[in-house]
Enzyme design. Structure first.
Site, PDB file in Angstrom:
ATOM      1  N   HIS A 302      83.405 -59.957  40.523  1.00 53.67           N
ATOM      2  CA  HIS A 302      84.927 -60.601  40.033  1.00 53.67           C
ATOM      3  C   HIS A 302      85.420 -60.524  40.819  1.00 53.67           C
ATOM      4  CE1 HIS A 302      87.921 -57.945  37.192  1.00 53.67           C
ATOM      5  NE2 HIS A 302      88.297 -58.079  38.330  1.00 53.67           N
ATOM      6  N   TYR A 303      85.307 -60.352  42.146  1.00 58.10           N
ATOM      7  CA  TYR A 303      86.442 -60.520  43.037  1.00 58.10           C
ATOM      8  C   TYR A 303      86.520 -62.043  43.381  1.00 58.10           C
ATOM      9  CZ  TYR A 303      88.801 -55.879  42.570  1.00 58.10           C
ATOM     10  OH  TYR A 303      89.773 -55.122  41.762  1.00 58.10           O
ATOM     11  N   HIS A 304      85.374 -62.096  43.041  1.00 60.03           N
ATOM     12  CA  HIS A 304      85.610 -63.363  43.667  1.00 60.03           C
ATOM     13  C   HIS A 304      85.241 -64.623  42.133  1.00 60.03           C
ATOM     14  CE1 HIS A 304      82.173 -67.115  44.506  1.00 60.03           C
ATOM     15  NE2 HIS A 304      82.959 -67.733  43.831  1.00 60.03           N
TER      16      HIS A 304
END
Ligand code: MG
Length: 671
Positions: A302-304
């Site tokens: 998700h943060y990628h």
């Protein structure tokens, strides 16, 4: 003296206060914040020099209303904005002070006729932080543009001023913002730690550019309001400049939004400093936060994805406003690598593994992303393939793919919906959003992921919120091995072997795990058909210390047999598995309540299974698990497996496996 020319509307607006906006005052300090020598501000400068600040503010509003050469990547033409049904709902509810704060807390809460910006109905920090992102403001702007109804603009200006009045910026330290400081904080500072956390400030900094574009022509956007807006905006940018987060995705978000601030309001004296600070941080951090294989260091899909978006937005803002040269080619190449990384670890339906704090992405939003990315990387055939659902472009010339530095390993036998794919996560120590889950995996087969990660559910808050947070983070609630169900003490996997080609593909990864127990996991991908996983827990712990191998089962009909330690599924959609775990004679099976969370604050129940062995005086506890995906339901095929090399060896292993009517297979490796 210079001749001054105003529109009638601006002069009228300068002289009248619309009802309900009486809190607005002309803020003369704005003239000190702006570079009055900026082209177009000549009248503002001379009127201010004459002490005629009301007229100077009106001239400033005129300037901004006629300014045409600056826009945001999101709104390049205000006459073309649209509004979705959901955004319309947020805009309408906001008129009643029911604010869309967080997807995880729906329906939205009402914050009172006299807005209570400190209302905290559920003690999840995110709910209170994100109130201050004002996510309903821009939808009010879309509603205003689409309908022309002044009520949205009037209410937005009112809420904007109400927020300023009730949320003063107090003296708060960086630790206070992240809720890690000791001691109790009261009064304005207690509130400011939420309202003025740099991440929230940056969110407003970006979105207020959109609001400025959407509302600037409204009669409610008076010259006085303009001065309030600009002074407040300046304070936001200045706050971030001096309070940038130390690292991680927060720092990236803040940097990208400072680039927006500098690009969108170049009239501020410090605009170029804001923009340059953001450019410098992104150019530096892209080398710190992104490994050479394209993985972002929080090891969280998700943060990628969010990080890709940050880097892309900065590029788009640069393109639109003429400073693309601030970003070197290496920056652009790294973003492309990040996209290819993400495309590899995702499944054929465009969803992602739920590792770390990931949420499940939706196909339509991912296709929109790939379309956008394809414009930036037109020569990348893989991105184009995904953007067009295979109508154009091409798939890579490989199937299985390892990202060795980040520790993501993808086995696959194809790229289509009917493919078999396993994604293993076994990397270095990850940053904040990473969970202690080394060795875990998800396995996709014929239409869905059958060993989905538990997800993350919530981030931080009071004791109850933290209990849930810790449940989802726990090593034991992954598809990996634990000592006494405790979380891993060390998360620093080493890749001992990665062989992504041939009939038998192999990953061997080892994590130190606990003080006196390490975990070596060997994954064999056999004939592109099934997986054999060998888990070896090696170390000096002994006696009643319990070694457990955990698997998170899909929801639905998953029968089991204790006699032969098997689990299998009975689904009628052609996506099933049978697996059998072979362990020492004293191995027991345990079934417990498990959970699956695909979105924030949403969870459904399922089963968490473990195979448990007392370590005793064995030098190593060793398991062989055969996972056989298949279209049909039921308990088949038959499986046997055994170690040929009797004892654990640092140098390799050899096992024999028989599945169904196939011949016996010998699997192994030497290091
Ligand atoms: Mg997890």
């Amino acid at each position: 003296m210079k001749k001054t020319i105003f529109t009638v509307a601006a002069v009228l607006a300068a002289m009248t206060f619309p009802a309900g906006l009486s809190a607005q005052e002309l803020r003369p300090e704005v003239f000190g914040l702006l570079d009055l020598d900026w082209p177009g501000l000549e009248q503002v400068k001379s009127l201010h020099a004459e002490g005629r600040d009301s007229l100077a503010a009106a001239a400033l509003l005129d300037y901004y209303r006629s300014r045409k050469d600056i826009c945001t990547p999101e709104i390049q033409d205000v006459s073309k904005v649209k509004i979705s049904k959901t955004q319309q709902k947020w805009a309408d509810e906001a008129l009643e002070h029911t604010f869309y704060v967080h997807d995880g807390y729906q329906p939205s809460f009402n914050y009172g006729k006299d807005i209570n910006w400190q209302y905290w109905p559920v003690r999840d920090n995110e709910l209170r932080w994100q109130l201050h992102r004002h996510k309903w403001f821009s939808p009010m702007g879309y509603a205003y543009r689409v309908s022309g109804d002044e009520k949205y603009a009037r209410e937005w200006a009112f809420q904007y001023m109400d927020w300023i009045r009730k949320n003063p910026l107090a003296d708060v330290t960086k630790d206070d913002y992240e809720m890690v400081s000791s001691g109790e904080i009261k009064g304005d500072a207690e509130n400011a730690r939420f309202a003025w956390r740099p991440l929230e400030v940056s969110h407003r900094l970006q979105d207020q550019c959109f609001q400025f574009q959407l509302f600037i022509d409204s009669p409610s956007f008076t010259p006085e309001f303009l001065t309030e807006f600009l002074v407040n905006y300046h304070r936001h940018a200045d706050h971030i400049l001096h309070n940038y987060s130390e690292k991680g995705n927060h720092l990236l978000f803040e940097a990208q939004r400072m680039i927006y601030a500098g690009a969108f309001f170049p009239e501020f004296k410090e605009a170029s400093v804001w923009r340059q600070s953001g450019v410098d941080i992104l150019n530096r951090e892209i080398n710190v936060q992104v490994y050479e294989d394209g993985g972002q260091f929080e090891l969280d899909p998700h943060y990628h994805l969010a990080t890709i978006e940050i880097f892309i937005k900065a590029l788009q803002a640069a393109d639109l406003n003429g400073f693309r040269d601030d970003f070197p080619q290496s920056y652009i190449d790294t973003v492309e690598k990040m996209i290819v990384f993400y495309a590899n670890i995702c499944f054929p339906d465009y969803t992602n593994p739920l590792f770390s704090d990931a949420k499940l992405t939706k196909k339509e939003s991912m296709i929109a992303n790939y379309r956008k990315w394809s414009k930036i990387f037109p020569d990348n055939m893989f991105i184009r393939y995904l953007a067009t659902e295979g109508k154009e472009g091409a798939l890579p010339d490989y199937l299985s793919k390892g990202f060795l530095k980040s520790g993501f390993f993808v086995f696959r036998n194809g790229w289509g919906m009917d493919a078999l794919q396993m994604v293993v996560k076994a990397g270095p120590k990850g940053e904040w959003h990473c969970q202690p889950d080394n060795g875990t995996f998800e396995m996709w087969y014929n239409g869905r992921s059958l060993f989905q990660d538990s997800g993350s559910y919530v981030y931080a808050g009071d004791a109850e919120v933290m209990e849930w947070r810790n449940w989802f983070r726990a090593t034991a609630h992954h598809n990996t091995l634990t000592l006494n169900d405790k979380n891993l003490e060390t998360t620093e996997s080493k890749t001992l072997l990665w062989q992504p080609e041939g009939d038998v593909q192999i990953l061997v990864t080892e994590n130190p795990g606990y003080k006196d127990l390490k975990h070596r996991r060997s994954v064999f991908f056999v004939d592109g058909k099934y997986f054999v996983i060998v888990d070896e827990a090696v170390g000096s712990v002994s006696g009643n210390n319990n070694i457990s191998l955990h698997f998170q089962m899909p929801r639905g009909d998953v029968p089991n047999s204790r006699e032969d330690m098997t689990f299998y599924t009975n689904f009628d959609d052609g996506s099933n598995f049978m697996f059998r775990c072979f362990g020492p004679d004293n191995m027991t099976m345990k079934k417990e309540k498990g959970w699956l969370s695909t979105a924030y604050n949403k969870k459904v129940q399922r089963m968490n299974v473990s195979f448990n062995v007392k370590k005793g005086d064995m030098p190593a506890v060793r398991y062989i698990t055969v996972i056989y995906p298949k279209e049909t339901a039921g308990k088949e095929p038959a499986m046997t497996a055994k170690f040929i090399k009797k004892d654990f060896s640092e140098n390799g292993l050899k096992i024999q496996v028989k599945v169904g009517k196939e011949k016996k297979r010998t699997l192994g490796y030497e290091l």
